[in-house]
Design an enzyme around this catalytic site. Structure first.
Site, mmCIF file in Angstrom:
data_model
loop_
_atom_site.group_PDB
_atom_site.id
_atom_site.type_symbol
_atom_site.label_atom_id
_atom_site.label_comp_id
_atom_site.label_asym_id
_atom_site.label_seq_id
_atom_site.Cartn_x
_atom_site.Cartn_y
_atom_site.Cartn_z
ATOM 1 N N HIS A 213 0.844 -1.196 0.000
ATOM 2 C CA HIS A 213 0.000 0.000 0.000
ATOM 3 C C HIS A 213 0.878 1.244 0.000
ATOM 4 O O HIS A 213 2.033 1.206 0.447
ATOM 5 C CB HIS A 213 -0.905 0.019 1.229
ATOM 6 C CG HIS A 213 -1.979 -1.014 1.201
ATOM 7 N ND1 HIS A 213 -3.054 -0.978 2.068
ATOM 8 C CD2 HIS A 213 -2.160 -2.110 0.428
ATOM 9 C CE1 HIS A 213 -3.843 -2.009 1.825
ATOM 10 N NE2 HIS A 213 -3.314 -2.714 0.832
ATOM 11 N N GLU B 31 0.872 3.825 1.887
ATOM 12 C CA GLU B 31 1.354 4.204 3.221
ATOM 13 C C GLU B 31 2.555 3.360 3.635
ATOM 14 O O GLU B 31 3.530 3.887 4.193
ATOM 15 C CB GLU B 31 0.248 4.027 4.277
ATOM 16 C CG GLU B 31 -0.998 4.836 4.015
ATOM 17 C CD GLU B 31 -2.080 4.074 3.271
ATOM 18 O OE1 GLU B 31 -3.267 4.269 3.608
ATOM 19 O OE2 GLU B 31 -1.772 3.292 2.358
ATOM 20 N N CYS C 33 -6.162 1.782 5.820
ATOM 21 C CA CYS C 33 -6.793 0.531 6.234
ATOM 22 C C CYS C 33 -6.243 0.111 7.595
ATOM 23 O O CYS C 33 -5.360 0.767 8.160
ATOM 24 C CB CYS C 33 -6.519 -0.560 5.194
ATOM 25 S SG CYS C 33 -4.798 -1.128 5.164
ATOM 26 N N CYS D 213 -2.347 -0.475 7.532
ATOM 27 C CA CYS D 213 -1.550 0.749 7.480
ATOM 28 C C CYS D 213 -1.674 1.558 8.767
ATOM 29 O O CYS D 213 -0.706 2.156 9.227
ATOM 30 C CB CYS D 213 -1.953 1.577 6.267
ATOM 31 S SG CYS D 213 -1.560 0.730 4.712
#
Length: 149
Positions: free
Chosen positions: A56, A58, A86, A89
């Site tokens: 992701h 992040e 999410c 993260c």
């Protein structure tokens, strides 16, 4: 006095990263990490490119920021991300002891807030910065994806 380096300025930089993801066929989420008004990390989703569910924006940004500062704790850093983080993260932000998270669009199904994920007690949250712009790039991506299938 106008502050040139405000949340809107940095969210626009995160949106540029989301556009890079869009162009690669990745879900268009962009992230940057800022330390003392300096961008120290830029990232976007790479889950398709790397064939890695943890890639992701992040997570990529945390790794780059930690490398930049030479340590794993990001206490004085701000994460700007175009979509609400999410659970994974948000958990990583907890362990990094992130100082602040600023996000654009909310994620009602998989976002950390709805799932009740705890952040580090000292992490400040700011939501809804350029929310419409951040949501529109996601909508555009998924409409295009549906039309291609």
């Amino acid at each position: 006095m106008i502050q040139p380096f405000d949340d809107v300025y940095f969210m626009k930089k995160a949106l540029q990263e989301a556009e890079f993801a869009f162009d690669k066929g990745e879900v268009p989420v962009g992230a940057i990490v800022v330390l003392k008004n300096q961008i120290i990390a830029r990232a976007h989703n790479l889950t398709e490119t790397l064939n890695d569910v943890t890639a992701h924006a992040e997570m990529q940004a945390f790794t780059a920021a930690a490398d930049f500062i030479g340590g794993k704790y990001l206490k004085d850093c701000v994460l700007y991300v175009t979509l609400e983080p999410c659970q994974m993260c948000a958990g990583a932000s907890y362990w990094a002891q992130l100082g602040k998270i600023v996000y654009g669009a909310s994620e009602p199904e998989r976002g950390f807030r709805n799932l009740g994920t705890k952040l580090h007690p000292k992490t400040e949250i700011v939501a809804g910065i350029l929310e419409n712009d951040c949501a529109q790039i996601l909508k555009r991506f998924f409409i295009q994806k549906r039309n291609l299938n």
